[in-house]
Write a protein that holds these residues in place. Sequence first.
Motif, short mmCIF file in Angstrom:
data_model
loop_
_atom_site.label_atom_id
_atom_site.label_comp_id
_atom_site.label_asym_id
_atom_site.label_seq_id
_atom_site.Cartn_x
_atom_site.Cartn_y
_atom_site.Cartn_z
N ALA A 56 49.64 42.38 41.35
CA ALA A 56 48.17 42.86 41.29
C ALA A 56 47.05 41.95 41.58
N ALA A 57 47.13 40.72 41.40
CA ALA A 57 46.26 39.87 41.63
C ALA A 57 46.25 39.49 43.14
N ALA A 58 47.32 39.06 43.67
CA ALA A 58 47.63 38.78 45.12
C ALA A 58 47.03 39.97 45.90
N ASP A 59 47.48 41.17 45.51
CA ASP A 59 47.17 42.43 46.45
C ASP A 59 45.68 42.64 46.29
N ALA A 94 43.77 25.17 40.48
CA ALA A 94 43.69 26.31 39.59
C ALA A 94 44.08 26.44 38.46
N GLU A 95 43.53 26.77 37.35
CA GLU A 95 43.93 26.91 35.89
C GLU A 95 44.07 28.61 35.65
N GLY A 96 45.17 29.09 35.33
CA GLY A 96 45.47 30.48 34.70
C GLY A 96 46.73 30.76 34.45
N VAL A 126 46.60 23.56 50.36
CA VAL A 126 47.45 24.10 48.94
C VAL A 126 46.58 24.09 47.73
N ARG A 127 46.84 24.94 46.92
CA ARG A 127 46.28 25.16 45.80
C ARG A 127 47.37 25.50 44.71
N VAL A 153 41.71 33.20 41.40
CA VAL A 153 42.94 32.26 41.67
C VAL A 153 43.27 32.55 42.98
N PHE A 154 43.35 33.51 43.69
CA PHE A 154 43.97 34.15 44.59
C PHE A 154 42.82 34.23 46.09
N ASP A 155 41.55 34.07 45.50
CA ASP A 155 40.72 34.10 46.67
C ASP A 155 40.85 33.12 47.63
N GLY A 156 40.82 33.64 49.01
CA GLY A 156 40.97 32.89 50.16
C GLY A 156 42.36 32.60 50.42
#
Length: 300
Positions: free
Chosen positions: A92-95, A46-48, A27-28, A59-62
């Motif tokens: 957009a970031a997730a895609d 993760a900070e954002g 979990v992140r 943030v969404f990597d992996g």
Amino acid sequence: MRVLVTGATGFVGGRLAPELVAAGHDVRALVRDASGYDPPEGVEVAEGDLLDAESLTGVFDGVDAAYYLVHSMRAGEGFAERDRRAARNFAAAADAAGVDRVVYLGGLGEEGSDLSEHLESRREVEAVLANAAFDLTTLRAAVVVGAGSASFELVFQLVDRLPLMVTPQWVRTPCQPIAVADVVAYLVGVLDAPETAGDTYEVGGPDVLSYQAMLERTARLAGRRLYILPIPVLSPSLSTYWVDLVTDVPRSVAHPLIHGLKNPVVVTDDRIRDLVDVDLTPFDVAAERALRERGVAVDD
């Protein structure tokens, strides 16, 4: 599975993250200020800020699946536009990172043009997420009962401070509240039910109650006297004034919730019960737990 939780400091997200860890997921948690967040054991931070697209880099990597559990009502007027922008940045970031699944907790209520601003915004966010490339699972819930719930806090403060309520017709509106533990169980459970990907489900507890019944039951549990006199001329708009006078729930949260009380919020499609097994909690049990967690002495 690597899972990202947005809204990890919130009422539902704060309970969800440790349950996902307990279920065996990596979990992140996405938070705006990592220095002010004490993560549960096993949770990566993760900070954002979803309102700042550039801050979401990496943030969404992996991430295999992500939860969208944020809203902007506490920020005051213009919350719908902020929620719209946050959802677009999230999508957009997730895609871009190739996230496969997203789970969104939205609002239960009838479809149509007569929705409250709050519920209309919840549906707009749902539409933004549904138009992305990932598979979206939406869970729609009404009043979520638990310590820290803005809706339940309104209920408790009203019965705690107003032994006599002159109330509008909305006290008779039907509602299907659900315990926060049951919401979290559904949120965790859909990850292990791949057939829920790309679909929308309604979740509710075992009791369909009017708001008057919820007020009366909460008063009884808390040992408070309560007399309710419904009258037809007091609108939800007028109700906001006395809510402001007798509760300390922020106006930016209370007003959208009050305006939404005109809409019946009852489960009409219970397909989720066949896909995710949750032992539903009766309202009185959920309310008693919430009151005890809040430090209120409960009548046995």
